[in-house]
Write a protein that holds these residues in place. Sequence first.
Motif, PDB file in Angstrom:
ATOM      1  N   THR A   5      14.192 -13.094  11.364  1.00  0.00           N
ATOM      2  CA  THR A   5      14.852 -12.011  10.667  1.00  0.00           C
ATOM      3  C   THR A   5      16.319 -12.034  11.041  1.00  0.00           C
ATOM      4  OG1 THR A   5      12.843 -10.710  10.761  1.00  0.00           O
ATOM      5  CG2 THR A   5      14.870  -9.534  10.281  1.00  0.00           C
ATOM      6  N   ASN A 177      10.900 -12.915   3.803  1.00  0.00           N
ATOM      7  CA  ASN A 177      10.795 -12.695   5.253  1.00  0.00           C
ATOM      8  C   ASN A 177      11.995 -12.001   5.881  1.00  0.00           C
ATOM      9  OD1 ASN A 177       8.189 -13.733   5.553  1.00  0.00           O
ATOM     10  ND2 ASN A 177       8.972 -15.821   5.493  1.00  0.00           N
ATOM     11  N   PRO A 200      15.065  -5.581   2.205  1.00  0.00           N
ATOM     12  CA  PRO A 200      14.651  -6.990   2.183  1.00  0.00           C
ATOM     13  C   PRO A 200      13.194  -7.193   1.798  1.00  0.00           C
ATOM     14  CG  PRO A 200      14.629  -6.197   4.425  1.00  0.00           C
ATOM     15  CD  PRO A 200      15.133  -5.046   3.583  1.00  0.00           C
ATOM     16  N   GLY A 217       9.638 -10.516   0.118  1.00  0.00           N
ATOM     17  CA  GLY A 217      11.082 -10.335   0.141  1.00  0.00           C
ATOM     18  C   GLY A 217      11.708  -9.932  -1.176  1.00  0.00           C
TER      19      GLY A 217
END
Length: 783
Positions: A5, A177, A200, A217
Amino acid sequence: MRRRTFAASLGAAAVAATAVPAAAHAKASGRCDDAYSWQNVVINGGGYVPGIVFNETEANLIYARTDIGGLYRWQEPTQTWKALLDWVGPDEWGYTGVVSVASDPVEPNRVYAAVGTYTNDWDPNNGAVLHSDDYGDTWGVAELPFKQGGNMPGRGMGERLAVDPADNAVVYLGTPNGSGLWRSVDHGRNWSEVEAFPNPGNFVQDPSGDYSDDNQGVIWIEFDQAGDRIFVGVADPADPLYVSEDRGQTWAPVPGATVLGAVGDNKTIPKQAAIDRANGHLFIVTSWDPGPYNGGPASGAGGALWRLDLATGEWTDATPAYSPNGRIPGFGGITVDRQRPGTLMAATENSWWPDEVIFRSTDSGATWETSWDYAGGARTDRFDMDSTGSEWLSFGGTDEGAAYAVKHGWMIDALAIDPFDSDRIMWGTGATIWGTEQLTTWDAQGPLVGDDGAALPVERFTVAVRAEGLEETSMQDIAAIGGTLVTAVGDLGGFVHTDVGRAGTQIRNPDWSTGTSVDFAALAPDVVVGTGNVHGTVDGHVAVSTDRGATWLTTARLEGVAGDGNGGIVGVSADGAVIVWSPGNGTTAPVYSTDLGQTWTPVEGLPAGAKVRADRVRASRWYAYFAGVFYTSGDGGRTFADTGATGLPPEGDVDFRAVPGKRGHLWLAGGNTPEPVDPVYGMWRSTDGGTSWKRVRDFDTADSVGFGKGRGRGYPAIYASGKAGGQNGIWRSTDEGRSWQRINDDAHQWAWTGKAISGDPQVYGRVYIATNGRGLIYGDIAD
């Protein structure tokens, strides 16, 4: 799995690489005077095509992306596809997994591809965005600080790449992701995270594994007519849609978009979108699953289709009220007709039985018609499926009531109407591309079924294969017999070719899901054997042909060896009398048969998982390898003993082959590069039946080796896939390995080519190369 991340501060620019190098021959030693031409052994398709993109300002400019086989551009004069990523080499093999493609609507020569095959550790590299200014003939590479998943769940969603029509230097990229929304302002050369984008995504359909647990995502980007508003779909059922009205500076949730997040009790995400700019409508299809594998939930609908009025902000549920399958398990692709505002089409995804349903509306989704229906208990269709040239698409089946052998498809995420021609549509499936140039015939047909439930007469049109030139199979093994080519193929089982320019005949007995190994008797070449992972509980894994692949017999099922995943490796003695099979389950030791596989007897002296090969001259002689130990048999494969050889790779993927016409001559390639110890990875040869081995020092690493017709009457030509002198390539030796020449070039690398390689026994210079996603490549010495 290691998750990654990235904070906003990690949105650093990525530097573009130079264009693809020009073709050139490199040499390990000696001199290469032969230029090669390269083509595919034809199958036509063979893999999943998750995206088809038409350029909106240049007619006939079409791109098709694949999940492991690269990117293709349509060639209108020949009605074929041209591969655009054959320059990708083995060090960046993940670049052949194409997550998304964007064709510039302002300067159509510009095209972008988001690449990277896996978001987990299966792909060691991060993803990239490839950029081209010449329609994909050459490329630059902008590396990204995160992975992308061209072969991960959800790869048919999107498109995740989009070019801003108001300023085509600006390109957006949606990522999985937690990496968020990214943007380039210099035609894809450099990228940074859009720090102002607030969400996200968080949708994980199945958190149980390191393949199914992707956060899907940021899924897609769409622009309105002037490009002033940017819409972004996000995998978050509670907050699935955002808009920017100031060219991406600020973002806000679209009011009312929470309707996209659920169908009944099922959480859903906005998989794809399409804008009808003339009418001011944004259409969005949703599904409970990112796809492309699963069908619908156990009960109820799994997806919906919504229409957003861009002028008023009003949401309308435009989901078709009727499906001949009784329900809609979830949607795949959606497309609009640019020439006929208000016309749109959508497809179900994974209505496995009896077929997918394609829906068409000419009134902005108020009413729908289906591609097929039931009338009086029988199926009636709008079009006929013509698989001419790709007859294997029947998969050996026959029509059974409503379930046709040749289907509309499955995994239909790629669905696109030509923006210049309302009559042309293409859609991708898990096996091919279908298309027609008669689409508007649909509208003249009217309903398929009358109010009384009886079929109404319609003049059917034809949908045919549009995959010629697109080759996306994962090849597992090659048997070049001479005039006949037999292959083991991932997902499709295997094929027999007697003409490399035409789609071969699929091996259907046994019913392989994936073929894993093929061989033929060197002195009795009509005897051919193969093995693979089999469907069901009846067919044996091993197949036998006694007429050079024209017909096949299945063999006895081996007790304790399940069907899927256990094909292993099979060989046949030089005279065709003995078959030795090493199952792939890792627990069952090899077995042999002297009656064409009708009975099996355990081999003595070999561990489970051993690779077996027959000598190509002596019928009694067999060889085997496992974990650094080499074995030989002198009694027709019944018993094996350790030769005592040393220095071979103790681990890693290793294969070896016996040389045609040369007793006891063997070549072995493979190994791995463990750290921090020195690697045991390369090529070795033996001239005494495996008792002693000499390393071929030309090679830093090697993965496969094979043989073909020699230059004269001496030693066969040797072909290898590996790295020599620091250069990856396809190598040939015509002097028994004393010197090697690289015969491919930097424009023809095909990512990873290490599974199998073979020369042709009758055509000097011809080589067959197994690729993982670009099919079976063959090369000939150019005239």
